[in-house]
Enzyme design. Sequence first.
Site, PDB file in Angstrom:
ATOM      1  CG  HIS A 105      -4.084  -0.595   8.470  1.00 24.34           C
ATOM      2  ND1 HIS A 105      -3.913   0.069   7.270  1.00 24.34           N
ATOM      3  CD2 HIS A 105      -3.433  -1.784   8.333  1.00 24.34           C
ATOM      4  CE1 HIS A 105      -3.191  -0.688   6.454  1.00 24.34           C
ATOM      5  NE2 HIS A 105      -2.892  -1.809   7.069  1.00 24.34           N
ATOM      6  CB  CYS A 148      -5.705   0.202   4.439  1.00 20.13           C
ATOM      7  SG  CYS A 148      -6.821   1.016   5.569  1.00 20.13           S
ATOM      8  CD  GLN A 194      -2.486   1.437   2.610  1.00 23.23           C
ATOM      9  OE1 GLN A 194      -2.680   0.477   3.339  1.00 23.23           O
ATOM     10  NE2 GLN A 194      -2.860   2.671   2.928  1.00 23.23           N
ATOM     11  CG  ASP A 228      -1.067  -4.733   7.239  1.00 26.95           C
ATOM     12  OD1 ASP A 228      -1.135  -3.754   6.469  1.00 26.95           O
ATOM     13  OD2 ASP A 228      -0.917  -4.622   8.464  1.00 26.95           O
TER      14      ASP A 228
END
Length: 234
Positions: free
Chosen positions: A170, A99, A93, A185
Site C-alpha cells: 500500500h 493507492c 480511497q 493514507d
Amino acid sequence: MATVGETPSAKRWLPLEANPDVMNQFLWGLGLPNTEAECYDVYGLDEELLQLVPRPVLAVLFLYPITEKSEAERIQQDNVMKEPNSKVYFMKQTVGNACGTVGLLHAVGNITSTIKLSEGSFLDRFFKTTASMDPSQRAVFLENDREMEVAHSVAATAGETEASDTVNTHFICFTCVDGELFELDGRKSGPISHGPTSPGSLLQDAAKVIAGMIQANPHSLNFNVMAISKKAED
C-alpha cells in the site's frame, strides 16, 4: 508493486509500480510540468543516503506491506482520530489498487502553492473541482473519473513488473503543511500528524516515521521510498 483498497467499491484498478520513471510519466502526462517537479528513488534512510536526494523535497511516497499489525494500528488510529485539519488536502480511497494514484494526488494536492500546474490540465481541473469537497466526495469523484482511470491504466502497465490486481502492499504520502508532518493514507479516516517539520527537514522527518514502520515489520522486504522534489531553477 502496489496496493490494496480498504473501502469496498465495484472498481479495481491495476496497481502502480513503485518506479520513479512510471510515476514521472504519469504525473507529467496529467499536467505537472517536468520543469516543476520529479520523482526520485530514496535508496536508504541513513543520513548519507538521504543527502543524495535532490532538494527541496516536496513530498515522500512510501510503499509498505499490509500486515495484521499494520491493520491493527490503522484501526486504533481511526478510533482516536481527531477532526481533520482543513488545510490539508485529503481524500479517501474507494477504488481497489488505486493507492498509488491517491498517494500522488495527496502529494500534488498539498503543494499546489509551490508548483505551477499546466493551465487546463487534468490535475489543474481536478484540484479546482474538488477543492471544496470533503474526503469522501473526492473519492467518489475520482472513482467516476474516466480520464484518470485510463491514465492510471496506462501507467500501471508501463512498469517492469507484470501487472496483477492481487497485491498486499500500500502507498501512502508524507507532506509538510503549515510546519506539520502529515501522513496521508486514503484507507484511514483522515490525515495523521507526526509533529513539527519544515520543507527543509521533511525528508529526514518522514524517514524517521518510515523507519519505525519498517522496524515494526522486520520480516518483510516489501518496502519502497520515493521523494517528489522541486526542480532547480535554470
